[in-house]
Write an enzyme that holds these catalytic residues in place. Structure first.
Site, PDB file in Angstrom:
ATOM      1  N   GLU A   1       0.821  -1.212   0.000  1.00  0.00           N
ATOM      2  CA  GLU A   1       0.000   0.000   0.000  1.00  0.00           C
ATOM      3  C   GLU A   1       0.856   1.263   0.000  1.00  0.00           C
ATOM      4  OE1 GLU A   1      -2.397  -1.135   3.378  1.00  0.00           O
ATOM      5  OE2 GLU A   1      -4.063  -1.580   2.043  1.00  0.00           O
TER       6      GLU A   1
ATOM      7  N   HIS B   1      -2.258   4.231   8.417  1.00  0.00           N
ATOM      8  CA  HIS B   1      -3.365   3.478   7.814  1.00  0.00           C
ATOM      9  C   HIS B   1      -3.713   2.328   8.756  1.00  0.00           C
ATOM     10  CE1 HIS B   1      -4.403  -0.109   5.103  1.00  0.00           C
ATOM     11  NE2 HIS B   1      -5.524   0.501   5.444  1.00  0.00           N
TER      12      HIS B   1
ATOM     13  N   HIS C   1      -7.237  -0.207  10.687  1.00  0.00           N
ATOM     14  CA  HIS C   1      -8.561  -0.801  10.534  1.00  0.00           C
ATOM     15  C   HIS C   1      -9.308  -0.806  11.873  1.00  0.00           C
ATOM     16  CE1 HIS C   1      -6.552  -3.382   7.137  1.00  0.00           C
ATOM     17  NE2 HIS C   1      -6.701  -2.114   6.779  1.00  0.00           N
TER      18      HIS C   1
ATOM     19  N   HIS D   1     -12.878  -1.086   3.645  1.00  0.00           N
ATOM     20  CA  HIS D   1     -11.455  -1.279   3.945  1.00  0.00           C
ATOM     21  C   HIS D   1     -11.103  -0.771   5.344  1.00  0.00           C
ATOM     22  CE1 HIS D   1      -7.084  -1.106   2.213  1.00  0.00           C
ATOM     23  NE2 HIS D   1      -7.100  -1.440   3.489  1.00  0.00           N
TER      24      HIS D   1
END
Length: 219
Positions: free
Chosen positions: A80, A99, A101, A162
């Protein structure tokens, strides 16, 4: 071109520390997510691919040029990387990208619903509602371009189906934004259960958005 990685580089140390703090805070599971920081020479250091967070160190980060060339570091850059590099290329003030989750924020991402900025704190630190970027496949230039489109006046964006991406003046600052977003998502989820989210008065929301804009201009 290649460079020798200095494990004492403060940006490398901060990226490694933030990546472990991110896992400890429950924002990721396993090897998901990634953290990066802008180095003093303009290049970027990024957490290595498929590496458990306890094993991430200041010495095994991948170092990339802004055009994606792998310059050094023992780790392989995350798939990514395009998303991180797009943020640094688009916004010269950005010094860190996280980044992750987080569970509640990811619920909004999967539902394709923005997180309302109905708390003053989230407007100050994020700039307003956290929008949902259109779906694009993980690791693609399309996802990178779509994410950046939402970050000119925001510190965070949800990625459809995502997770969450946050930018800041440093990796630690980007992590703080991620924590604020997840905290807000949890509150908004609960407010909906209790009957609905009541927005802040329009003038208040506008005034506090101006505070975020000022803070970002000082990065």
């Amino acid at each position: 071109m290649s460079i020798e990685v200095d494990p004492l580089d403060p940006v490398h140390q901060e990226v490694a520390e933030v990546s472990q703090q991110m896992e400890q805070a429950g924002l990721v599971v396993g090897t998901a997510g990634n953290v990066s920081g802008r180095r003093s020479d303009g290049s970027v250091c990024l957490t290595p691919s498929s590496t458990p967070y306890p094993d991430v160190t200041a010495g095994n980060l991948a170092v990339l040029s802004l055009d994606g060339e792998h310059l050094g570091g023992s780790g392989q850059p995350s798939t990514e990387k395009a998303m991180h590099l797009a943020c640094y290329n688009a916004f010269e003030e950005v010094g860190g990208v996280v980044h992750c989750h987080p569970p509640h924020a990811s619920m909004f991402a999967v539902a394709h619903q923005p997180i309302p900025a109905s708390i003053e704190e989230v407007i100050v630190y994020v700039g307003g509602d956290v929008a949902v970027a259109d779906y694009a496949t993980t690791g693609t230039d399309e996802l990178a371009a779509e994410v950046v489109r939402h970050l000119a006046d925001r510190g965070a964006v949800l990625m459809a189906n995502h997770g969450l991406l946050c930018v800041g003046k440093s990796p630690s600052d980007a992590l703080h934004t991620a924590l604020v977003v997840e905290h807000t998502a949890k509150i908004m989820f609960g407010a909906r259960v209790l009957g609905g989210v009541v927005p802040l008065p329009t003038k208040i929301a506008k005034d506090f958005a101006g505070i975020y804009g000022y803070i970002r201009s000082t990065w």
